[in-house]
Scaffold this active site. Structure first.
Site, PDB file in Angstrom:
ATOM      1  N   ASP A  15      29.908  -5.194   2.239  1.00 48.12           N
ATOM      2  CA  ASP A  15      29.825  -5.470   0.794  1.00 48.12           C
ATOM      3  C   ASP A  15      30.541  -4.411  -0.030  1.00 48.12           C
ATOM      4  O   ASP A  15      31.348  -4.735  -0.913  1.00 48.12           O
ATOM      5  CB  ASP A  15      28.355  -5.522   0.334  1.00 48.12           C
ATOM      6  CG  ASP A  15      27.677  -6.831   0.721  1.00 48.12           C
ATOM      7  OD1 ASP A  15      28.374  -7.773   1.130  1.00 48.12           O
ATOM      8  OD2 ASP A  15      26.427  -6.891   0.611  1.00 48.12           O
ATOM      9  N   ARG A  95      16.964   5.614  -4.405  1.00 52.92           N
ATOM     10  CA  ARG A  95      17.841   5.079  -5.456  1.00 52.92           C
ATOM     11  C   ARG A  95      18.048   6.021  -6.637  1.00 52.92           C
ATOM     12  O   ARG A  95      19.172   6.179  -7.109  1.00 52.92           O
ATOM     13  CB  ARG A  95      17.360   3.702  -5.923  1.00 52.92           C
ATOM     14  CG  ARG A  95      17.734   2.484  -5.048  1.00 52.92           C
ATOM     15  CD  ARG A  95      18.348   2.779  -3.772  1.00 52.92           C
ATOM     16  NE  ARG A  95      18.817   1.616  -3.019  1.00 52.92           N
ATOM     17  CZ  ARG A  95      19.179   1.655  -1.753  1.00 52.92           C
ATOM     18  NH1 ARG A  95      19.118   2.793  -1.068  1.00 52.92           N
ATOM     19  NH2 ARG A  95      19.622   0.585  -1.125  1.00 52.92           N
ATOM     20  N   ASP A 124      16.690  -2.922  -5.998  1.00 56.18           N
ATOM     21  CA  ASP A 124      17.595  -1.776  -5.981  1.00 56.18           C
ATOM     22  C   ASP A 124      18.552  -1.767  -7.174  1.00 56.18           C
ATOM     23  O   ASP A 124      18.880  -0.713  -7.698  1.00 56.18           O
ATOM     24  CB  ASP A 124      18.380  -1.743  -4.661  1.00 56.18           C
ATOM     25  CG  ASP A 124      17.478  -1.373  -3.492  1.00 56.18           C
ATOM     26  OD1 ASP A 124      16.514  -0.609  -3.724  1.00 56.18           O
ATOM     27  OD2 ASP A 124      17.716  -1.835  -2.367  1.00 56.18           O
ATOM     28  N   SER A 175      19.196  -7.629   6.536  1.00 55.06           N
ATOM     29  CA  SER A 175      19.641  -6.613   5.592  1.00 55.06           C
ATOM     30  C   SER A 175      18.803  -5.368   5.844  1.00 55.06           C
ATOM     31  O   SER A 175      17.569  -5.410   5.769  1.00 55.06           O
ATOM     32  CB  SER A 175      19.436  -7.124   4.163  1.00 55.06           C
ATOM     33  OG  SER A 175      19.496  -6.030   3.273  1.00 55.06           O
TER      34      SER A 175
HETATM   35  N1  ARG Z   1      11.733  -4.153  -0.499  1.00 59.16           N
HETATM   36  C1  ARG Z   1      12.117  -2.793  -0.385  1.00 59.16           C
HETATM   37  C2  ARG Z   1      12.311  -2.183  -1.735  1.00 59.16           C
HETATM   38  O1  ARG Z   1      12.419  -2.867  -2.672  1.00 59.16           O
HETATM   39  C3  ARG Z   1      13.293  -2.622   0.521  1.00 59.16           C
HETATM   40  C4  ARG Z   1      14.625  -2.952  -0.049  1.00 59.16           C
HETATM   41  C5  ARG Z   1      15.668  -2.843   0.980  1.00 59.16           C
HETATM   42  N2  ARG Z   1      16.945  -2.755   0.377  1.00 59.16           N
HETATM   43  C6  ARG Z   1      18.058  -3.186   0.953  1.00 59.16           C
HETATM   44  N3  ARG Z   1      19.161  -3.023   0.293  1.00 59.16           N
HETATM   45  N4  ARG Z   1      18.069  -3.770   2.128  1.00 59.16           N
HETATM   46  O2  ARG Z   1      12.350  -1.004  -1.876  1.00 59.16           O
END
Ligand code: ARG
Length: 397
Positions: A15, A95, A124, A175
């Site tokens: 990506d 993040r 995110d 993912s």
């Molecule tokens: N659900 C989790 C969160 O919101 C994990 C997110 C995973 N992110 C990803 N880009 N695969 O923090």
């Protein structure tokens, strides 16, 4: 006129690699990439080369493990931060750090934009956007994946046309996001909540040891400082414990999670160190904090975890809660003994120089110093209103 610049948070994956070319073509920008090592086990040199081969102006690769631990994981440990009492927030904690460095590199390079590879459905995007805006309200944010509207096939086609290397394992439907504090896995078969997660998605938690064993974590003012009696940096403790406990399959979490954007999603996590450290930390707090503080802190912890999850790390509310929480850690010093067994662990012992546990008060054996005569008067006054309420009811009903 020279082109405007954008700093892109670059993982090295498909990506964000496609995003490099897309930002150049669609927005006519010079692209600078930023890749941070927070313990996700990537080859930094390789990522740097990849970015450079795609024609970026500059490729930053920064080892931020220490800062991640010091400024994000430690505060989270002190807060026993678990979103919905289940998820230790590994992704969420990373993040704001990424946002901070996007801003820093953008300022250093006089870039007008920052960019990230988040989709439009997750948390995110919120966390990075809010983090950037909190630190640099004037920076503009571009989220290519949220904008471009490619299907998987179209994205791969675009990659091939632009000589972007497409990993052979593109079939992998999951993912994954990973750092020292945990590994998040979403997608594919996991989107069917009744389906058991297939064994092959797990990397940190595989059952290799079945013979029970014990470990010991020593805390100083809320921070783990020793593992099994040996002083170590917290990075080392986390890494080692991930291995030790991971070999018992400890730290798997399967959770239907309330995302900030309103979606319920099925999330799988591997976080052996995080679950053990937070549990041990809580247990030590139970021993040293006075009852009312202990109960009140629990309420704040839920709020704290929510704020972190929602991307409000740089918000004054999170900072104010943090100040309260930090104050509570002054006596969270001592050690905790933990028994590891297949798929699980148990706290089996704790001690602290600040322990409020008093054997002579607590014991049921002869010679306790607790005054049972005082208990009688105490109960009378404590229950006075309760008693009056019952009495009036009886008379008037
Ligand atoms: N659900 C989790 C969160 O919101 C994990 C997110 C995973 N992110 C990803 N880009 N695969 O923090």
């Amino acid at each position: 006129m020279s082109k405007e610049k954008v700093v892109l948070a670059y993982s090295g994956g498909l990506d964000t690699s496609v995003a490099i070319k897309w930002l150049m073509q669609k927005y006519s920008l010079n692209v600078i990439t930023l890749t941070v090592d927070i313990g996700q086990g990537i080859d930094l040199e390789e990522v740097k080369n990849k970015a450079e081969n795609l024609g970026v102006e500059k490729a930053y690769v920064l080892d931020l493990k220490e800062e991640f631990v010091k400024d994000y994981i430690i505060p989270a440990i002190k807060a026993n931060a678990m979103y919905e009492r289940a998820y230790p927030l590994a992704t969420a904690l990373s993040r704001p750090l990424i946002a901070k460095y996007l801003v820093k590199i953008a300022k250093e390079n006089h870039a007008k934009y920052v960019a990230h590879g988040c989709t439009g459905k997750g948390n995110d995007q919120v966390r990075i956007d809010l983090g950037v805006k909190a630190l640099a309200p004037d920076l503009e944010i571009i989220a290519p994946v949220r904008e471009w509207g490619f299907s998987r096939e179209e994205e791969i086609e675009y990659a091939i046309e632009n000589n972007i290397p497409v990993p052979v394992s593109r079939k992998n439907p999951f993912s994954i996001d990973e750092n020292l504090w945990g590994r998040s896995i979403e997608g594919g078969i996991l989107e069917y909540p009744y389906q058991e997660p297939p064994e092959e998605i797990f990397q940190w938690t595989k059952l290799q040891k079945t013979e029970p064993s014990y470990i010991e974590i020593t805390f100083e003012k809320g921070i783990p400082v020793e593992l099994n009696g040996t002083k170590k940096s917290l990075i080392e403790i986390i890494e080692e414990l991930n291995k030790i406990a991971g070999a018992y399959g400890i730290g798997r979490i399967d959770h239907i999670e309330n995302r900030l954007v309103g979606i319920k999603s099925r999330e799988i996590y591997e976080a052996p160190s995080a679950v053990i450290i937070i549990k041990a930390h809580e247990v030590l707090e139970s021993m040293v904090l006075p009852r009312e503080l202990s109960h009140f802190k629990k309420i704040l912890e839920d709020k704290y975890a929510e704020l972190v999850y929602y991307g409000l790390w740089f918000d004054p509310f999170r900072e104010a809660l943090q100040a309260f929480i930090d104050k509570t850690q002054e006596r969270v010093t001592g050690r905790v003994r933990i028994k590891l067994v297949p798929w699980n662990f148990f706290i089996v012992g704790r001690e602290s120089p600040y322990s409020l546990y008093d054997y002579s008060l607590a014991t049921y054996d002869k010679g306790s110093t607790f005054s049972t005569e005082s208990a009688v008067g105490f109960i009378k006054l404590f229950g006075l209103q309760n008693y009056l309420y019952a009495l009036r009811g009886e008379k008037n009903d």
